[in-house]
Design a protein around this motif. Structure first.
Motif, PDB file in Angstrom:
ATOM      1  N   THR A 258      91.689  14.745  87.157  1.00 54.98           N
ATOM      2  CA  THR A 258      91.613  15.424  87.518  1.00 54.98           C
ATOM      3  C   THR A 258      92.468  16.697  88.578  1.00 54.98           C
ATOM      4  OG1 THR A 258      89.762  17.358  88.106  1.00 54.98           O
ATOM      5  CG2 THR A 258      90.108  15.892  89.041  1.00 54.98           C
ATOM      6  N   GLY A 259      92.923  17.620  87.268  1.00 53.56           N
ATOM      7  CA  GLY A 259      94.108  18.742  88.890  1.00 53.56           C
ATOM      8  C   GLY A 259      95.155  17.942  88.075  1.00 53.56           C
ATOM      9  N   LEU A 260      96.181  17.340  87.415  1.00 58.08           N
ATOM     10  CA  LEU A 260      96.979  16.522  86.903  1.00 58.08           C
ATOM     11  C   LEU A 260      97.118  16.886  86.000  1.00 58.08           C
ATOM     12  CD1 LEU A 260      97.338  13.060  87.885  1.00 58.08           C
ATOM     13  CD2 LEU A 260      97.601  14.568  89.496  1.00 58.08           C
ATOM     14  N   PRO A 261      99.208  17.606  85.684  1.00 59.32           N
ATOM     15  CA  PRO A 261      98.753  18.061  84.220  1.00 59.32           C
ATOM     16  C   PRO A 261      99.818  17.119  83.466  1.00 59.32           C
ATOM     17  CG  PRO A 261     101.152  18.117  86.329  1.00 59.32           C
ATOM     18  CD  PRO A 261     100.115  18.004  86.945  1.00 59.32           C
ATOM     19  N   LEU A 262      98.755  16.894  82.637  1.00 59.28           N
ATOM     20  CA  LEU A 262      99.168  15.150  82.284  1.00 59.28           C
ATOM     21  C   LEU A 262      98.403  15.891  81.373  1.00 59.28           C
ATOM     22  CD1 LEU A 262      97.659  12.215  84.219  1.00 59.28           C
ATOM     23  CD2 LEU A 262      99.742  13.195  84.396  1.00 59.28           C
ATOM     24  N   HIS A 263      98.278  15.135  79.320  1.00 61.44           N
ATOM     25  CA  HIS A 263      98.349  14.812  78.256  1.00 61.44           C
ATOM     26  C   HIS A 263      96.966  14.195  78.650  1.00 61.44           C
ATOM     27  CE1 HIS A 263     100.244  17.564  76.389  1.00 61.44           C
ATOM     28  NE2 HIS A 263     101.755  17.191  76.856  1.00 61.44           N
ATOM     29  N   LEU A 264      95.840  14.757  78.179  1.00 62.59           N
ATOM     30  CA  LEU A 264      94.889  13.324  77.816  1.00 62.59           C
ATOM     31  C   LEU A 264      94.356  13.443  76.819  1.00 62.59           C
ATOM     32  CD1 LEU A 264      92.397  14.015  81.178  1.00 62.59           C
ATOM     33  CD2 LEU A 264      94.340  12.837  81.169  1.00 62.59           C
ATOM     34  N   VAL A 265      94.711  11.873  76.920  1.00 60.82           N
ATOM     35  CA  VAL A 265      94.146  11.347  75.480  1.00 60.82           C
ATOM     36  C   VAL A 265      92.757  10.271  75.094  1.00 60.82           C
ATOM     37  CG1 VAL A 265      95.059  10.592  72.676  1.00 60.82           C
ATOM     38  CG2 VAL A 265      96.342  12.024  73.452  1.00 60.82           C
ATOM     39  N   ALA A 266      91.676  10.432  74.323  1.00 57.14           N
ATOM     40  CA  ALA A 266      90.646   9.806  74.929  1.00 57.14           C
ATOM     41  C   ALA A 266      90.094   8.909  73.362  1.00 57.14           C
ATOM     42  CB  ALA A 266      89.363  10.937  75.503  1.00 57.14           C
ATOM     43  N   GLU A 267      89.259   8.126  73.346  1.00 55.75           N
ATOM     44  CA  GLU A 267      88.187   7.033  72.141  1.00 55.75           C
ATOM     45  C   GLU A 267      89.806   7.401  71.516  1.00 55.75           C
ATOM     46  OE1 GLU A 267      84.902   8.825  70.978  1.00 55.75           O
ATOM     47  OE2 GLU A 267      84.723   9.949  72.460  1.00 55.75           O
ATOM     48  N   HIS A 268      90.648   6.169  71.737  1.00 52.55           N
ATOM     49  CA  HIS A 268      92.083   6.650  70.493  1.00 52.55           C
ATOM     50  C   HIS A 268      92.463   7.381  70.179  1.00 52.55           C
ATOM     51  CE1 HIS A 268      91.010   1.971  72.029  1.00 52.55           C
ATOM     52  NE2 HIS A 268      90.350   2.279  71.962  1.00 52.55           N
ATOM     53  N   GLY A 269      92.596   8.662  70.437  1.00 50.28           N
ATOM     54  CA  GLY A 269      92.901   9.653  69.381  1.00 50.28           C
ATOM     55  C   GLY A 269      92.054  10.580  69.037  1.00 50.28           C
TER      56      GLY A 269
ATOM     57  N   LEU B  38      96.759  21.289  81.528  1.00 42.56           N
ATOM     58  CA  LEU B  38      95.911  21.732  82.292  1.00 42.56           C
ATOM     59  C   LEU B  38      95.244  22.969  81.867  1.00 42.56           C
ATOM     60  CD1 LEU B  38      98.796  22.343  85.219  1.00 42.56           C
ATOM     61  CD2 LEU B  38      97.039  20.867  85.819  1.00 42.56           C
ATOM     62  N   GLU B  39      94.908  22.559  80.225  1.00 37.63           N
ATOM     63  CA  GLU B  39      93.913  23.629  79.330  1.00 37.63           C
ATOM     64  C   GLU B  39      92.936  22.675  80.165  1.00 37.63           C
ATOM     65  OE1 GLU B  39      94.506  25.612  77.166  1.00 37.63           O
ATOM     66  OE2 GLU B  39      96.723  25.615  78.016  1.00 37.63           O
ATOM     67  N   PRO B  40      91.953  23.857  79.797  1.00 41.51           N
ATOM     68  CA  PRO B  40      90.698  23.963  80.337  1.00 41.51           C
ATOM     69  C   PRO B  40      89.480  22.987  79.312  1.00 41.51           C
ATOM     70  CG  PRO B  40      90.652  25.683  79.343  1.00 41.51           C
ATOM     71  CD  PRO B  40      91.964  25.095  79.988  1.00 41.51           C
ATOM     72  N   GLU B  41      89.765  23.022  77.755  1.00 43.15           N
ATOM     73  CA  GLU B  41      89.479  22.083  76.921  1.00 43.15           C
ATOM     74  C   GLU B  41      90.089  20.987  76.706  1.00 43.15           C
ATOM     75  OE1 GLU B  41      86.167  24.041  76.068  1.00 43.15           O
ATOM     76  OE2 GLU B  41      86.463  25.193  77.635  1.00 43.15           O
ATOM     77  N   TRP B  42      89.007  20.582  75.745  1.00 40.20           N
ATOM     78  CA  TRP B  42      89.366  19.689  74.420  1.00 40.20           C
ATOM     79  C   TRP B  42      89.594  19.800  73.404  1.00 40.20           C
ATOM     80  CZ3 TRP B  42      90.252  14.900  76.116  1.00 40.20           C
ATOM     81  CH2 TRP B  42      90.595  14.277  77.709  1.00 40.20           C
ATOM     82  N   THR B  43      90.301  19.537  72.763  1.00 37.39           N
ATOM     83  CA  THR B  43      90.491  19.487  70.944  1.00 37.39           C
ATOM     84  C   THR B  43      90.410  18.492  70.362  1.00 37.39           C
ATOM     85  OG1 THR B  43      92.891  19.875  71.204  1.00 37.39           O
ATOM     86  CG2 THR B  43      91.628  21.446  71.344  1.00 37.39           C
ATOM     87  N   SER B  44      89.207  18.434  68.954  1.00 37.28           N
ATOM     88  CA  SER B  44      89.558  17.517  68.625  1.00 37.28           C
ATOM     89  C   SER B  44      91.034  17.063  67.692  1.00 37.28           C
ATOM     90  CB  SER B  44      88.496  17.438  67.751  1.00 37.28           C
ATOM     91  OG  SER B  44      88.402  16.615  66.521  1.00 37.28           O
ATOM     92  N   LEU B  45      91.066  16.175  67.206  1.00 37.45           N
ATOM     93  CA  LEU B  45      92.360  15.587  66.485  1.00 37.45           C
ATOM     94  C   LEU B  45      92.360  15.622  64.594  1.00 37.45           C
ATOM     95  CD1 LEU B  45      95.045  13.790  69.507  1.00 37.45           C
ATOM     96  CD2 LEU B  45      94.822  16.093  68.518  1.00 37.45           C
ATOM     97  N   PHE B  46      91.417  14.936  64.660  1.00 35.14           N
ATOM     98  CA  PHE B  46      90.777  14.527  63.066  1.00 35.14           C
ATOM     99  C   PHE B  46      88.946  15.933  62.669  1.00 35.14           C
ATOM    100  CE2 PHE B  46      88.320  11.681  64.792  1.00 35.14           C
ATOM    101  CZ  PHE B  46      87.656  11.403  64.551  1.00 35.14           C
ATOM    102  N   HIS B  47      88.828  15.159  61.779  1.00 31.21           N
ATOM    103  CA  HIS B  47      87.528  15.836  61.609  1.00 31.21           C
ATOM    104  C   HIS B  47      86.950  14.613  60.818  1.00 31.21           C
ATOM    105  CE1 HIS B  47      84.566  18.222  59.592  1.00 31.21           C
ATOM    106  NE2 HIS B  47      84.168  17.647  58.791  1.00 31.21           N
ATOM    107  N   SER B  48      85.548  14.503  61.684  1.00 28.13           N
ATOM    108  CA  SER B  48      84.414  13.285  61.292  1.00 28.13           C
ATOM    109  C   SER B  48      83.007  13.887  61.109  1.00 28.13           C
ATOM    110  CB  SER B  48      84.282  12.657  62.617  1.00 28.13           C
ATOM    111  OG  SER B  48      83.472  11.802  62.612  1.00 28.13           O
ATOM    112  N   HIS B  49      82.211  13.176  60.219  1.00 24.68           N
ATOM    113  CA  HIS B  49      80.889  12.944  59.194  1.00 24.68           C
ATOM    114  C   HIS B  49      80.107  11.919  60.578  1.00 24.68           C
ATOM    115  CE1 HIS B  49      82.131  15.266  56.284  1.00 24.68           C
ATOM    116  NE2 HIS B  49      82.679  14.746  55.588  1.00 24.68           N
TER     117      HIS B  49
END
Length: 724
Positions: free
Chosen positions: A543-554, A561-572
């Motif tokens: 938290t608070g560090l200027p890093l890219h965070l990638v969770a759950e293997h992508g 420093l962005e507040p929101e996470w974005t999904s890198l793909f679509h899933s069912h």
């Protein structure tokens, strides 16, 4: 190439008299061939006697000149404690399943360590790069590890001539003893056993005692890989069969037959030892005569017992018991013109032993436990019409299933086997023997030794490739080569932090957080943490560090420093509920395991489970899930003590390429797991990729552990600060 062959005893006695039988006889044809190819052989071993210190130099020179041997000098007290103590009162009975005969002594184990160090000292004085060192048997379990520490690139084989016991037997050794034995063996490039069963018992003991897994018999330990395999020892088939067909052998065999009045000969040839089951064999022969009185005066048991350890009281008692049993049987069944047993307490030279084999109708080889037993093989290739009765506890039984196999603890079964063998139709005997002899011809002692050499050489080459990747974290090769911006990708578990028994315990130190913070604040440096961890965990740690965070293997990405996470793909996620049910069932069955649920994946952890149970369950799970994974929207991946099931389309490789800002950047990637191999594969060819740990990889370099990663970060900070 020079072969340094190492065994407890030299092929000659202290006075230069050749030792009959054993390893010296078994290897003689291979060593002759090796020398004929222009190679040198030096045999290192104990001469069997304490040599006064003032005579040692002259004695060593004489032994090398006359016999090509180099003695290891052990003081008599040390030799007694090492050989008569730990070797013969602990290892020998334990590995042959005679647990009641075992003694566990710190004093004798200390002597065992000291003796192995003395052997290493002798080898150290003669070893030259390029030598092949071949260590033999249980007396020298620690030697490979000692030599590997001294000479990291040594070409080293180890072969065990006795059985390796099951884990439940091996674990009876005190922890200090068994740990040092296992780690010592892992210094070899190749560990050979007589049978596949012994190999599997060793691998299971490694897993249960040290938690070390294997990949199809390959073990990775301390930046070195060791191959384990079964190499059933053969004999010099040509030597035995050639002499057996000679006129000289026929003459002696016919004379034996005449002396025995054409009786059917039953033969037993063994060294005096409680593992050989000689007394049990005599009891079975006695029962055979009782149950089959029609064979009285029609057969004769020739019992050849080779003296061994005559100064040990228990062996003296055993000898007396055998003497008494022979006398009792001869007294009960013998007549004025017939003696059931001809008893010979001595060794026989090759020229007398082969005619005995040739004249034999039934060969009894029924040890309680035996690593291989070459007598059974020698008998088969020396005759055509005799039947082999073989203990199923002998290693040779795996190669010779056409023999009549018996349990040496079953007296009735052994007596019946003698009857079946002596009454078997000659055509049936020939058919069985031809099958076994054909197999033995394909695996002579020459083939056996050559296979061991070639496998050792191949493994050593793999080790060189494996080790060339290893690199110091301070190496200049791991520093930026241009003024381009830098992009660094770090895996989390096993890369930045060591594995812990529970995932939530794996947190970075304050020093590491400080270093990552400093590095991220340097101009033109971008850092990504790319992990299988979920979003909540990564955000809480960094938290608070200027890093890219990638969770759950992508599956998820959070920009610096962005507040929101974005999904890198679509899933069912249609598959997830069904698979979680499967994983939960395994969790119930395997104590210490648990299922971790993430948004796009499920992880079954077995790090805290019993190593053997956990690994077997993991294999079963992989097999079960792979059968239902086709076209199901998910795939399965084995990790470090985990099984991960995740959505198709996720993966560190694809995620890394999506977040890389520009392929012109200098890219560094660090990871320890199979999931990181995807990342190495997808990144540009110019990327510096580093594997943490011991398993095989396509990464360009290798670090030993997470400490190396921390050192590299600090070294990079110092370098960038200096050049700026």
């Amino acid at each position: 190439m020079r072969l340094i062959l190492v065994s407890n005893r030299l092929p000659v006695q202290w006075d230069g008299t050749p030792n009959v039988g054993g390893l010296a006889t078994g290897l003689s044809s291979f060593l002759s061939h090796w020398k004929s190819q222009g190679h040198e052989v030096i045999w290192v071993g104990w001469p069997g006697k304490s040599i006064p210190e003032k005579e040692q130099n002259l004695y060593a020179k004489k032994m090398l000149q006359e016999h090509g041997t180099i003695p290891v000098f052990l003081k008599q007290k040390l030799a007694d404690s090492f050989y008569n103590g730990f070797c013969n009162k602990t290892i020998w009975p334990l590995f042959h399943y005679f647990t009641a005969n075992c003694e566990y002594s710190d004093i004798t184990f200390d002597s065992y360590e000291e003796a192995n160090e003395e052997f290493a000292k002798t080898i150290r004085s003669i070893y030259q790069p390029g030598d092949w060192v071949w260590v033999h048997d249980y007396h020298l379990f620690l030697l490979p590890g000692i030599l590997r520490n001294e000479f990291p690139n040594i070409l080293l084989s180890f072969f065990l001539h006795i059985p390796f016991p099951t884990f439940e037997i091996f674990r009876l050794l005190p922890e200090r003893f068994r740990t040092k034995i296992l780690k010592g063996l892992l210094g070899a490039d190749l560990i050979g056993f007589h049978t596949q069963s012994y190999t599997q018992y060793f691998l299971r003991s490694l897993l249960r005692c040290l938690g070390i897994e294997n990949e199809r018999g390959i073990i990775y330990f301390q930046n070195h890989l060791t191959k384990t395999a079964a190499f059933p020892m053969g004999i010099n088939v040509e030597q035995f069969s050639k002499y057996a067909n000679s006129i000289e052998c026929d003459t002696i065999a016919n004379q034996i037959n005449t002396n025995h009045k054409n009786l059917k000969q039953i033969l037993s040839v063994d060294r005096l030892d409680y593992t050989k089951g000689v007394l049990q064999r005599l009891n079975a022969f006695e029962l055979f005569l009782k149950q089959n009185p029609n064979w009285i005066k029609r057969c004769k048991l020739v019992l050849v017992l080779v003296p061994s350890r005559t100064d040990v009281s228990s062996y003296q008692s055993m000898k007396r018991a055998i003497d008494e049993k022979v006398g009792a049987i001869n007294g009960s069944f013998g007549t004025l013109d017939w003696t059931p047993i001809l008893y010979q307490y001595k060794g026989f030279p090759f020229e007398e032993l082969v005619p005995l084999y040739k004249n034999t109708h039934v060969m009894l080889v029924t040890p309680f436990r035996d690593g291989m037993n070459l007598v059974a093989k020698e008998f088969l290739v020396s005759q055509r019409n005799g039947m082999l009765v073989l203990s199923e506890m002998a290693g040779a039984s795996a190669e010779l299933p056409e023999a009549i196999l018996v349990n040496p603890n079953d007296l009735s079964g052994m007596a019946n086997a003698i009857r079946d063998a002596i009454e078997m139709d000659e055509t049936e005997i020939l058919t069985r023997n031809q099958m076994m002899i054909s197999r033995l011809k394909e695996n002579s002692v020459m083939d056996w030794a050559n296979k061991i050499y070639l496998e050792t050489e191949e493994t050593a080459k793999r080790n060189q490739n494996f080790q060339t990747k290893s690199i110091s974290p301070n190496s200049e090769l791991l520093l930026p080569k241009t003024k381009q911006p830098i992009f660094i990708l770090f895996d989390y578990d096993g890369t930045l932090v060591p594995f812990q028994s529970l995932p939530h315990l794996a947190v970075p130190s304050k020093d590491l957080i400080t270093s990552i913070t400093k590095l991220s604040q340097i101009a033109n440096v971008s850092i990504a943490i790319i992990s299988g961890r979920d979003r909540k965990f990564l955000e809480s740690i960094f938290t608070g560090l200027p890093l890219h965070l990638v969770a759950e293997h992508g599956a998820w990405h959070k920009a610096p420093l962005e507040p929101e996470w974005t999904s890198l793909f679509h899933s069912h996620l249609d598959w997830k509920k069904e698979i979680k049910t499967h994983l939960d069932e395994f969790t119930k069955r395997v104590p210490g395991s648990f299922t971790e649920e993430k948004e796009y994946s499920l992880v079954w952890h077995f790090r805290n489970a019993d190593p053997d149970i956990g690994l077997n369950a993991a294999r079963e799970m992989l097999d079960e899930l792979s059968q239902i994974s086709s076209n199901s929207g998910f795939f399965i991946q084995r990790g470090n003590k985990i099984i991960e099931v995740r959505e198709y389309g996720t993966g560190k490789g694809k995620a890394a390429m999506k977040i890389l800002p520009n392929k012109e950047w200098e890219t560094f990637a660090f990871g320890d797991d199979t999931t990181d191999e995807d990342m190495y594969r997808e990144l540009p060819e110019t990327a510096i990729t580093v594997k943490i740990g011991k398993s095989e990889t396509i990464a360009k370099y290798r670090f030993q552990n997470t400490d190396d990663v921390h050192l590299w970060i600090q070294n990079l900070i110092n370098y960038l600060t200096k050049v700026s």
